[in-house]
Design an enzyme around this catalytic site. Structure first.
Site, PDB file in Angstrom:
ATOM      1  N   ASP A  12       0.788  -1.255   0.000  1.00  0.00           N
ATOM      2  CA  ASP A  12       0.000   0.000   0.000  1.00  0.00           C
ATOM      3  C   ASP A  12       0.814   1.296   0.000  1.00  0.00           C
ATOM      4  OD1 ASP A  12      -1.994  -1.911   0.190  1.00  0.00           O
ATOM      5  OD2 ASP A  12      -2.874  -1.160   2.046  1.00  0.00           O
ATOM      6  N   HIS A  85     -10.686   7.041   1.421  1.00  0.00           N
ATOM      7  CA  HIS A  85      -9.307   6.914   0.921  1.00  0.00           C
ATOM      8  C   HIS A  85      -9.246   5.826  -0.143  1.00  0.00           C
ATOM      9  CE1 HIS A  85      -9.603   3.695   3.875  1.00  0.00           C
ATOM     10  NE2 HIS A  85      -8.660   3.065   3.191  1.00  0.00           N
ATOM     11  N   LYS A 110      -7.032  -5.025  -3.075  1.00  0.00           N
ATOM     12  CA  LYS A 110      -7.800  -5.557  -1.941  1.00  0.00           C
ATOM     13  C   LYS A 110      -8.723  -4.482  -1.395  1.00  0.00           C
ATOM     14  CE  LYS A 110      -4.062  -4.339   1.143  1.00  0.00           C
ATOM     15  NZ  LYS A 110      -4.814  -3.301   1.870  1.00  0.00           N
ATOM     16  N   CYS A 155      -2.264  -2.625   7.594  1.00  0.00           N
ATOM     17  CA  CYS A 155      -2.152  -3.579   6.487  1.00  0.00           C
ATOM     18  C   CYS A 155      -0.871  -4.410   6.524  1.00  0.00           C
ATOM     19  CB  CYS A 155      -2.319  -2.848   5.160  1.00  0.00           C
ATOM     20  SG  CYS A 155      -4.038  -2.272   4.969  1.00  0.00           S
TER      21      CYS A 155
HETATM   22  C1  VGL Z   1      -4.738   0.789   5.545  1.00  0.00           C
HETATM   23  C2  VGL Z   1      -6.334   1.702   6.891  1.00  0.00           C
HETATM   24  C3  VGL Z   1      -7.275   1.575   5.897  1.00  0.00           C
HETATM   25  C4  VGL Z   1      -3.309   0.364   5.380  1.00  0.00           C
HETATM   26  C5  VGL Z   1      -5.660   0.637   4.533  1.00  0.00           C
HETATM   27  O1  VGL Z   1      -2.827   0.290   4.238  1.00  0.00           O
HETATM   28  O2  VGL Z   1      -2.659   0.115   6.412  1.00  0.00           O
HETATM   29  N1  VGL Z   1      -5.080   1.308   6.723  1.00  0.00           N
HETATM   30  N2  VGL Z   1      -6.934   1.042   4.718  1.00  0.00           N
HETATM   31 ZN    ZN Z   2      -8.371   1.022   3.162  1.00  0.00          ZN
END
Ligand code: VGL
Ligand code: ZN
Length: 202
Positions: A12, A85, A110, A155
């Site tokens: 991510d 987001h 995902k 994540c």
């Molecule tokens: C994430 C919160 C919501 C991450 C993704 O990548 O850690 N955190 N969506």
């Molecule tokens: Zn997210």
């Protein structure tokens, strides 16, 4: 160069988790040069991308009276609510512009189902619905995973713990990860990862 059985899994590294993003992780941008440099050591490089439809159920904006970072009970368990987001196709969902993406052989997306979030690269937040990554790793005979990216306590943690539970040898490189740290979540994440047998390195 490490053998093909060792994969670098980059979690991510997207605009919304970096400076100026909707869910910016403190110092998140700092992971980019570290990850880019690591890619030269790995014959197998995989990226994940948080990829939500508009009005995703993890967005606080979908829960009247709730605010970002509140927790709600979903039918699959507790869920932290986030600012909107990583909406599919948006600038915020795109990879950080300086992240090297050419070396990546797979991008796994995902969180694309509106009713369920997916922190982990392997299972959605019900801890049961697979993303398909396990099958990819097994058919490519990957046995070791080096994990880096954002956010350490969400994540990255969920991905590392799931992978360790599945029997992969998992190492987390702290210098190429940054966390959100909600109410001590970073310390809790480190403890959970150690408990699951994840190696924590600098
Ligand atoms: C994430 C919160 C919501 C991450 C993704 O990548 O850690 N955190 N969506
Ligand atoms: Zn997210």
């Amino acid at each position: 160069m490490r053998p093909e059985s060792d994969a670098l899994l980059v979690i991510d590294v997207q605009n919304d988790f970096c400076e100026g993003g909707a869910l910016a992780v403190p110092d998140g941008d700092a992971v980019v040069p570290a990850i880019n440099a690591l890619m030269d050591d790995f014959a197998t490089v995989l990226l994940t991308q948080d990829w939500h439809p508009p009005r995703h159920s993890s967005f606080a904006s979908e829960h009247p009276g709730k605010a970002p970072f509140d927790t709600v009970e979903m039918d699959y368990g507790p869920q932290v609510l986030w600012p909107d987001h990583c909406v599919q196709g948006s600038h915020g969902a795109a990879f950080h512009p300086d992240l090297r993406t050419d070396p990546a052989q797979l991008v796994i997306r995902k969180g694309f189902r509106r009713a369920i979030d997916s922190y982990s690269a392997l299972f959605e937040n019900d801890h049961a619905t697979p993303t398909g990554l396990e099958g990819y790793l097994r058919t490519r005979a990957v046995t070791r995973l080096v994990m880096v990216g954002l956010a350490t306590d969400f994540c990255v943690q969920f991905s590392a713990v799931d992978a360790a539970k599945l029997g992969f040898e998992v190492t987390l490189l702290g210098r190429a990860c940054r966390g959100i740290d909600l109410d001590g979540s970073l310390d809790a994440a480190r403890a959970a990862m150690r408990g699951a047998g994840v190696r924590l390195e600098d």
